[in-house]
Every structure is written in C-alpha cells, then in structure tokens.
Design a protein around this motif. Structure first.
Motif, short mmCIF file in Angstrom:
data_model
loop_
_atom_site.label_atom_id
_atom_site.label_comp_id
_atom_site.label_asym_id
_atom_site.label_seq_id
_atom_site.Cartn_x
_atom_site.Cartn_y
_atom_site.Cartn_z
N HIS A 1 47.82 87.03 68.36
CA HIS A 1 49.07 86.57 68.79
C HIS A 1 50.00 87.78 68.83
N SER B 1 58.67 83.46 67.13
CA SER B 1 57.85 82.55 66.87
C SER B 1 56.97 82.33 68.31
N ARG B 2 56.02 81.49 68.25
CA ARG B 2 55.19 81.22 69.42
C ARG B 2 56.13 80.26 70.36
N LYS B 3 57.11 79.44 69.74
CA LYS B 3 57.67 78.47 70.54
C LYS B 3 58.79 79.40 71.37
N ASP B 4 59.48 80.34 70.47
CA ASP B 4 60.77 80.90 71.28
C ASP B 4 59.79 81.94 72.36
N VAL C 1 57.72 81.38 74.41
CA VAL C 1 57.38 80.84 75.86
C VAL C 1 58.23 81.17 77.00
N ASP D 1 46.65 77.59 72.29
CA ASP D 1 47.46 76.42 71.31
C ASP D 1 48.44 75.77 72.32
N TYR E 1 51.52 76.17 72.86
CA TYR E 1 52.49 76.81 73.52
C TYR E 1 51.97 77.88 74.54
N THR E 2 50.62 77.71 74.74
CA THR E 2 49.86 78.61 75.77
C THR E 2 50.27 78.03 77.09
N THR E 3 50.89 79.01 78.04
CA THR E 3 51.33 78.47 79.36
C THR E 3 50.43 79.10 80.30
N GLU F 1 51.22 82.77 80.77
CA GLU F 1 50.80 83.53 79.76
C GLU F 1 49.41 84.17 80.05
#
Length: 563
Positions: free
Chosen positions: A444, A469-472, A474, A511, A513-515, A518
C-alpha cells in the motif's frame, strides 16, 4: 570323563582321593584364558593343597572337599551381570551393540561351557532363563540408578538379547557336539540324563552320529521314533529347526542392512507368511533400483510380491498407471521431476484434478493481477513456492492457497524486493535503516508513493507518506484519476468501467477503501512503468479489462517487473 565344570568335578575327585586327576582339572581351570577370577583363585588354592599333600607337608580333610563340590554349582549370575552392563552401555546402533557384545562374550565363555546342553530343549530352556533373569537383573539395576523410571526400554532389551543369543549359540553348539562325541567314544549315554536311555544301542549310536554329521543339536524325540521316520527328518533340507533358525538369521541380516528398527524386526520375524525367498527377491529388486527396503515394502510382500515391487518402483521414481499419467501432467504444468513424483505418489487419485487446477489458478491469478502484485506468471520463484505448497498440502492445497490466503502472502513476499528497490530509488539507501522501514515497505505504501510520483508535483517525505491513511487516500486517488484522464483527454468506456468495478480478486486483496478509480490507476502505472503510453485506443481495445494479459501485451520475456 567329560568335563563340564572342572572346578566342581575336581573337588569330587579330590573327595575320592584321586589327587592326580583332580590336579589335572584344576590346572585346566588355571590355564583357561576365559576363567572367572574367583574360580581362578579357588583352583590355585586347591592345587596348592594337593601339592602340599603330595609333599607330605599338609594333611587334607577329603570329606570337606566333597561338601564344597555340592556348593559350587555353576551360576549364570556373571551372564546376567554382563547383559546389564551391555544394556547400560552407550551403544545405540546395531553395529555398536554387536561390537560391545562381541567384546563382552569372551568373559563368560567359561561359564557357558559349564552348562550341560543335553539336547535342543535344554538349550531352549537356557535361553528362556537368560531372557527372564537377564531382564530381571536390568530392572533391579534400573531401580537403583533411576527409581522413577517405569521399566527398561523393551526393544533395546530385545536387541541385546537377540544379538547375545546369536553370539553364544555357536559356543553352546560346539560344546554340545563335544558331548555327543564323548557319548560315541565312551558309550556313556547316561550323561544325557534320561532314565530311559541306559545303553548306547546301534540305533542310538546312529542317531548321535547323524546329529553330529548335521552339526546341530540332538532331538531327544528321535530316540523314541521309528528309524524310517528319523531318516526322513535327517534327509530334509527345509522345515527343520536348524533350517528355520538359519532363515531367521538371514532375515535379520537383511533387516539390519536396510536399517529397520527393532520393533519392525520383531514384528516380521514372527510372521510365518513372510517367506525368505520373497524377502530376498524384493531385497535384490530394491538394490537394483539403488534403494533399501522399508517396513512398508515387507508388509506389502505379505499380500503379494507384485504389490511390494510396485511400491518399490514408486519409491524409485517409477510410478504406475494413473499416478504415472498424473506425474506427466504435473511435469507439463511446470513441476520439477522430483516434486511431480512426490505429489503424484502421495495424492489420492480423486484429488489429482484439484491439485493441477490449483496450480493453474495460481499462475492465472499472477497473470490477471500483475498490476497489483507485479509478479509475472513466468516467475520461477512463484512456481517453486506453489509446488512446495502442493507437495505439502496435496488435496487441501486449494484451501490453503485461496481460502486461507497463502497465495496472497506468497505473491506479496516475492514482490518485497521490488518495493525495496523502489523505496531506495526515491529515498536513498539510508531508508532501509529507518526504524519505520517495516511500515514503509508494504504494497500500500508502495502504490501510495507511486501515486505521488505520477500525479503530484513532489514526493512527500517518509513520515508524511506514512501519515496518509487509506481513508484519506481515497479522495486523492479520485482527484488524481480525473485529472489524469482530463490531461490525457481520455474517456473510459462505460462497459470497461463496469467490468473493472464488478471484478473481485481471487486473493481478495481489495480493502474497503479500494475504488474503481484506484484499480484503473494501478493498471495505468504498471503500463507506464514499462514504457507504454495510455491512449484512447488502448482503452477501447479493453487491454485493461479484467483477465487481460498485460504481461503478454508488453511482450516481455523476463521474470521480473520494472519498478
């Protein structure tokens, strides 16, 4: 007179005032190289008494010697003590135990020769006594040395007893044949201690002579059978006690050469169905293939020599029937010869297709998701790792690789070196020494850094990169995706977008948060890393569609991706 116990018999002669014959027997004890120390001292003492009496310097109480002779019956205690010493020795392997026993047996030869072996039954009784009392002596010694120990090691004791009997049997046989020779020379058949045998008749003489000729122990029952029946027994080459004992020792030789444990030796020795010729045949067959027998081979030989040979062939790398076909199939898939043999040999026939399908699926996953793992399906390391899993898990390999995530771990592990090189290229060699490197060297973080490399003006520092972070990440990904399409004037076909959106990885690396954006960027970065420009024509051809062979599109031949 046939001498069994020269010390005791010498005392009897001394009690009868036969000084000359008593002296010769005591000298015999003194000159015996295998004599026990206590017996040697006694013989010297009695010999001195005789010579003092002959010189007239001492008067002997002959009745006293008669009483002593009754007390000097030969004891087997030295033998039991010897076996105890062997048991507690450091010898472990068969050759070591044999060497220890060979060195120890001469110490008790004198005592063994004192035992009168009248016939085969007397010998068997002696062996039973040695087995029973020897084990008892070991148990008593074990209680002294280690009271908490439950008991002696059964199979160690059986090995020692078996080898001890094997070494003393020729000594006892030689002594027994001397006794039979004495019977023929003197006609004193009463020495066999049977009240029914009083006179050495012609028939009895023939039985003793035939026994001497066969070089085996006397069978007492022969004296009470018809001559024709006895002749038939003496003429037999197979089926006699001598024959079966010789066969037993031949079997033991093969078992020991093949490295069998004592428990297996004991098991197979007492199986009547195990024919020696069969054992010898499979032993020679295994040697021709450069192998040694294992217990399983011998067990199968009891059910048929063909089964045993087929099993030996399989161990030698020559599979048969369906297993052979499956072995060839695995080799075609890319398995090494050794691994293909191991898998085909151990896998159940019903599970063969599962193993082959799991291997194919793993390579297909590597091909389809090369944009994420960056591991081509041609990677020899990947193939070797999957082969190892197939060998280890066989029919359950699919569960381990996919349901339990083993394939995902294998692919990520292979890609570690690529991530390391990429981080060093951007942050320098010193990045490896950072205490947070283990957090940085992940897939990641790798793609996060690649995003900043392609879509931002500058690459953030290590600490700044980790803080995202992964959330930020996205919204940054979506913004970068849209800007990239706008800059390149690209339009992603709706059908292609829906396919990528609906696709879920077999290894479930996505995960929450995977769009979809991405997923497209991952494909873009992979192609751009390998010098391919992202064009509208590329999108229209659906080169980026799920299941497309990106590595094949690049026409690369190597086993590693560019960073």
């Amino acid at each position: 007179m046939f001498v069994f116990d020269p010390l005791s018999q010498g005392l009897d002669l001394l009690a009868q005032r036969d000084l000359q014959r008593a002296e010769s027997l005591f000298l015999r004890v003194i000159n015996d190289p295998f004599v026990q120390e206590d017996e040697l001292q006694q013989a010297r003492s009695y010999l001195n008494d005789i010579r003092s009496c002959q010189a007239g310097t001492k008067t002997l109480d002959f009745d006293q010697y008669g009483q002593l002779s009754k007390k000097t019956t030969p004891s087997l205690e030295p033998i039991y003590k010897l076996m105890t010493e062997i048991y507690f020795s450091k010898a472990e392997t068969f050759p070591e135990i044999t060497a220890v026993i060979s060195e120890a047996v001469p110490k008790v030869i004198n005592r063994l020769k004192q035992v009168k072996i009248r016939d085969i039954l007397a010998r068997d009784a002696l062996f039973q006594k040695i087995e029973k009392m020897g084990l008892k002596a070991i148990k008593e010694e074990l209680k002294k040395v280690s009271p908490e120990t439950k008991g002696p090691e059964v199979f160690r004791w059986k090995t020692i007893y078996r080898k001890f009997i094997e070494q003393i049997n020729p000594i006892l046989l030689e002594r027994h044949l001397e006794l039979l020779g004495y019977v023929l020379d003197t006609g004193d058949i009463a020495i066999l201690d049977d009240p029914k045998l009083t006179v050495l008749t012609a028939k009895y003489r023939w039985i003793v002579e035939s026994t001497l000729h066969s070089k085996w122990y006397l069978m007492r029952s022969y004296f009470f059978k018809a001559r024709s029946e006895i002749e038939q027994q003496f003429s037999k080459k197979e089926g006699t006690r001598k024959f079966w004992e010789e066969v037993k020792y031949k079997k033991i030789t093969i078992f020991e050469e093949c490295g069998f444990e004592e428990k297996h030796i004991q098991k197979f020795l007492f199986i009547d169905k195990l024919n020696y010729k069969t054992l010898e045949e499979i032993y020679d067959f295994a040697r021709e293939l450069g192998l040694t027998l294992i217990p399983r081979d011998v067990s199968l030989a009891l059910r048929g020599i063909k089964k045993a040979k087929d099993h030996i062939r399989e161990r030698g790398g020559h599979l048969m029937g369906a297993r052979r076909e499956f072995q060839g199939q695995l080799i075609e898939l890319g398995f090494s010869t050794e691994n293909a043999y191991q898998v085909a040999r151990h896998a159940k026939r019903a599970n063969n297709h599962q193993i082959a399908d799991a291997f194919r699926t793993c390579l297909k996953v590597a091909q389809d998701e090369i944009y994420w793992y960056r591991v081509p399906r041609q990677s020899q390391k990947l193939k070797a790792d999957i082969e190892e899993q197939c060998c280890k898990h066989l029919s359950t390999v699919r569960i381990h690789l996919f349901d339990r995530g083993r394939l995902n771990k294998l692919l990520l592990q292979i890609g570690k070196s690529l991530i390391r090189r990429y981080l060093i290229r951007h942050y320098g060699e010193s990045v490896v020494g950072l205490h947070c490197f283990f957090r940085l060297a992940t897939v990641h973080q790798y793609y996060k850094l690649k995003f900043f490399h392609y879509h931002m003006a500058e690459v953030p520092s290590v600490s700044e990169l980790i803080k995202v972070s992964r959330k930020d990440f996205v919204p940054l990904v979506k913004e970068g995706y849209n800007n990239f399409l706008k800059k390149k004037r690209l339009v992603v076909p709706k059908t292609l977008f829906e396919k990528v959106e609906a696709y879920k990885s077999v290894t479930e690396w996505e995960d929450p948060y995977t769009t979809t954006e991405e997923k497209f960027l991952l494909r873009f970065w992979f192609l751009m890393d390998h010098g391919v420009s992202i064009t509208q024509g590329l999108l229209n051809k659906e080169v980026l569609a799920p299941g497309a062979d990106l590595w094949g599109f690049l026409k690369r031949q190597g086993e590693e991706c560019e960073s």
